[in-house]
Design a protein around this motif. Structure first.
Motif, mmCIF file in Angstrom:
data_model
loop_
_atom_site.group_PDB
_atom_site.id
_atom_site.type_symbol
_atom_site.label_atom_id
_atom_site.label_comp_id
_atom_site.label_asym_id
_atom_site.label_seq_id
_atom_site.Cartn_x
_atom_site.Cartn_y
_atom_site.Cartn_z
ATOM 1 N N PRO A 6 22.904 16.222 -11.583
ATOM 2 C CA PRO A 6 24.141 15.958 -10.839
ATOM 3 C C PRO A 6 25.352 16.454 -11.615
ATOM 4 O O PRO A 6 25.318 16.608 -12.842
ATOM 5 C CB PRO A 6 24.144 14.437 -10.719
ATOM 6 N N GLU A 66 27.577 11.311 -12.682
ATOM 7 C CA GLU A 66 26.733 10.146 -12.451
ATOM 8 C C GLU A 66 27.495 8.903 -12.906
ATOM 9 O O GLU A 66 28.147 8.909 -13.958
ATOM 10 C CB GLU A 66 25.418 10.266 -13.209
ATOM 11 N N CYS A 104 28.873 4.239 -3.613
ATOM 12 C CA CYS A 104 28.523 5.610 -4.002
ATOM 13 C C CYS A 104 29.073 6.613 -2.979
ATOM 14 O O CYS A 104 29.657 7.637 -3.338
ATOM 15 C CB CYS A 104 27.001 5.725 -4.121
ATOM 16 N N GLU A 105 28.915 6.279 -1.734
ATOM 17 C CA GLU A 105 29.380 7.162 -0.672
ATOM 18 C C GLU A 105 30.901 7.310 -0.710
ATOM 19 O O GLU A 105 31.432 8.422 -0.553
ATOM 20 C CB GLU A 105 28.932 6.606 0.675
ATOM 21 N N CYS A 107 31.917 9.672 -3.498
ATOM 22 C CA CYS A 107 31.648 11.070 -3.147
ATOM 23 C C CYS A 107 32.654 11.581 -2.124
ATOM 24 O O CYS A 107 33.113 12.723 -2.200
ATOM 25 C CB CYS A 107 30.226 11.208 -2.614
ATOM 26 N N CYS A 122 32.068 16.724 -5.062
ATOM 27 C CA CYS A 122 30.858 16.091 -4.532
ATOM 28 C C CYS A 122 30.634 16.520 -3.079
ATOM 29 O O CYS A 122 31.494 16.306 -2.222
ATOM 30 C CB CYS A 122 30.969 14.572 -4.606
ATOM 31 N N TYR A 148 25.166 13.081 -2.395
ATOM 32 C CA TYR A 148 24.925 12.074 -3.422
ATOM 33 C C TYR A 148 23.558 11.438 -3.208
ATOM 34 O O TYR A 148 22.982 11.504 -2.113
ATOM 35 C CB TYR A 148 26.001 10.991 -3.390
ATOM 36 N N SER A 149 23.059 10.819 -4.282
ATOM 37 C CA SER A 149 21.850 9.986 -4.199
ATOM 38 C C SER A 149 22.153 8.656 -4.877
ATOM 39 O O SER A 149 22.628 8.628 -6.030
ATOM 40 C CB SER A 149 20.656 10.671 -4.870
ATOM 41 N N CYS A 157 24.695 6.125 -9.163
ATOM 42 C CA CYS A 157 25.227 7.035 -8.141
ATOM 43 C C CYS A 157 25.279 8.454 -8.716
ATOM 44 O O CYS A 157 26.020 8.713 -9.664
ATOM 45 C CB CYS A 157 26.618 6.589 -7.713
ATOM 46 N N ARG A 158 24.470 9.338 -8.169
ATOM 47 C CA ARG A 158 24.419 10.724 -8.634
ATOM 48 C C ARG A 158 25.092 11.626 -7.593
ATOM 49 O O ARG A 158 24.746 11.579 -6.419
ATOM 50 C CB ARG A 158 22.978 11.170 -8.840
ATOM 51 N N MET A 159 26.036 12.442 -8.049
ATOM 52 C CA MET A 159 26.789 13.301 -7.142
ATOM 53 C C MET A 159 26.482 14.770 -7.434
ATOM 54 O O MET A 159 26.380 15.176 -8.599
ATOM 55 C CB MET A 159 28.287 13.019 -7.260
ATOM 56 N N SER A 174 20.255 8.578 0.174
ATOM 57 C CA SER A 174 21.162 9.681 -0.103
ATOM 58 C C SER A 174 22.110 9.910 1.067
ATOM 59 O O SER A 174 21.946 9.347 2.145
ATOM 60 C CB SER A 174 20.381 10.965 -0.414
#
Length: 396
Positions: free
Chosen positions: A337, A340, A349-350, A353, A359, A362-363, A371-373, A388
């Motif tokens: 990512p 993170e 997380c959303e 992003c 971003c 994301y997951s 939160c991985r972008m 995701s």
């Protein structure tokens, strides 16, 4: 053409007038029909038929105003015949009076809802008016009424081609040819659709088959242009490799030329390079689908897709459509990512992003509350421990 059922009346002269009006062509028929009309001894049914037949002859001679006048006189005497309204609609169409033509085809269909010819003719007018949706609806109805209606398939193919849907156009032209193997126009039309799809050998074969059926300028010119295009394409290919401008996270609004099997962006790009009509491609990385397209009109955000433009194609404007978030349950994006962070909920997380310029997807890893972008997401994979999402523009 209406079948003319003359009631036999006494007198050989009157019988000859009516017979000549029915059976002769051109000026001879017009003269005989005029004699019937001016005799003053025929009833309304006979006069209505005489006006109709004289109108048909005037139409064949391209005297459209006279044809309309005679059809109108026939209708005034007997307004129950759908064919007369259909014929007058054709005359109005020939004069490019589209509203009047539509009105007459409407009346023909109202009298006879199974009048396939009137549906077909109204579809032609709608097509000339640029109302392709209504044109296709009318051709669909004509075919539903008369499944062996070759002209309706050919005409629907013409609309598909105008819409840039050359694959569907080829299917319609092919069905027209199955129903009528001597259909020169359908062979020419299918040849041009094949050419638009880059299927030059099949296009050339159709032009040759058209010429074999009947020598015609359309096929002759089409074959010559096709051979010149093939020669130019060969010279261009040998001179320098085709170059493309790639655009990640982008889809293109453009006429769809073809969908081809491609397991990589490079394979999709090569397919576009090989098609002289292809100006751009869109490769859906998540589903391994390659879409070959004409001149693009708009580009919009789509994280599943990598698009490319041929080097000489000018980039289209960016869509101003709103950006929305779409979620994928039990999916995770692979790779490293760009950022993170910790997050307790997918909503957090959303939201992060959504406000980040870098971003695109994301997951949210539920077990790690992580939160991985991603800026360029690859194809997502199934993972029960993650949900995701991605940004997307929806263009109607």
């Amino acid at each position: 053409m209406l079948l003319m059922a003359w009631m036999m009346l006494p007198g050989s002269v009157r019988a000859d007038e009516r017979s000549d009006c029915e059976k002769l062509n051109g000026e001879a028929s017009i003269g005989a029909c005029t004699a019937v009309i001016e005799a003053g001894t025929y009833d309304a049914a006979d006069l209505s038929t005489a006006y109709l037949n004289r109108g048909l002859e005037y139409f064949a001679l391209r005297y459209y105003d006279q044809a309309i006048a005679d059809y109108t006189a026939s209708i005034a005497l007997d307004a129950s015949k759908a064919d007369v309204f259909n014929n007058r609609g054709n005359a109005y169409h020939a004069k490019r009076d589209y509203p009047m033509a539509i009105r007459d085809f409407d009346r023909a269909i109202a009298i006879n809802p199974a009048h396939a010819l009137a549906y077909n003719n109204r579809g032609i007018v709608y097509g000339d008016m640029g109302d392709y949706a209504r044109a296709i609806q009318d051709y669909d109805q004509a075919i539903a009424i008369h499944p062996a209606y070759a002209s309706a398939y050919n005409n629907r193919g013409n609309i598909r081609a105008k819409q840039g849907d050359f694959r569907q156009a080829v299917q319609d032209y092919s069905q027209a040819i199955v129903l009528k193997p001597s259909y020169v126009g359908a062979f020419n039309n299918r040849a041009m659709a094949y050419g638009a799809l880059g299927r030059f050998a099949e296009a050339a074969d159709d032009f040759r088959r058209s010429m074999a059926l009947r020598p015609n300028d359309t096929a002759k010119a089409g074959l010559a242009a096709l051979e010149a295009r093939i020669a130019a394409k060969t010279a261009q290919t040998s001179a320098a490799p085709m170059s493309f401008r790639r655009m990640p996270n982008t889809d293109l609004a453009a006429a769809l030329l073809d969908t081809v099997a491609a397991d990589s962006i490079d394979a999709c790009e090569a397919a576009c390079a090989a098609n002289s009509y292809c100006r751009a491609y869109s490769f859906n990385m998540w589903n391994a689908l390659c879409f070959l397209k004409g001149d693009p009109a708009l580009r919009f955000l789509e994280p599943s897709t990598m698009s490319g433009l041929k080097s000489e194609t000018y980039p289209p404007p960016i869509s101003d459509a709103g950006v929305s978030m779409v979620r994928f349950h039990n999916k995770i994006f692979p790779g490293e990512p760009v950022r993170e962070s910790n997050a307790n909920r997918i909503e957090d997380c959303e939201a992060t992003c959504q406000i980040s310029d870098t971003c695109v997807a994301y997951s949210f890893v539920k077990t790690e509350k992580s939160c991985r972008m991603f800026e360029r997401p690859g194809a997502y994979a199934s993972d029960a421990g993650a949900d995701s999402g991605a940004k997307r523009q929806v263009v109607n």
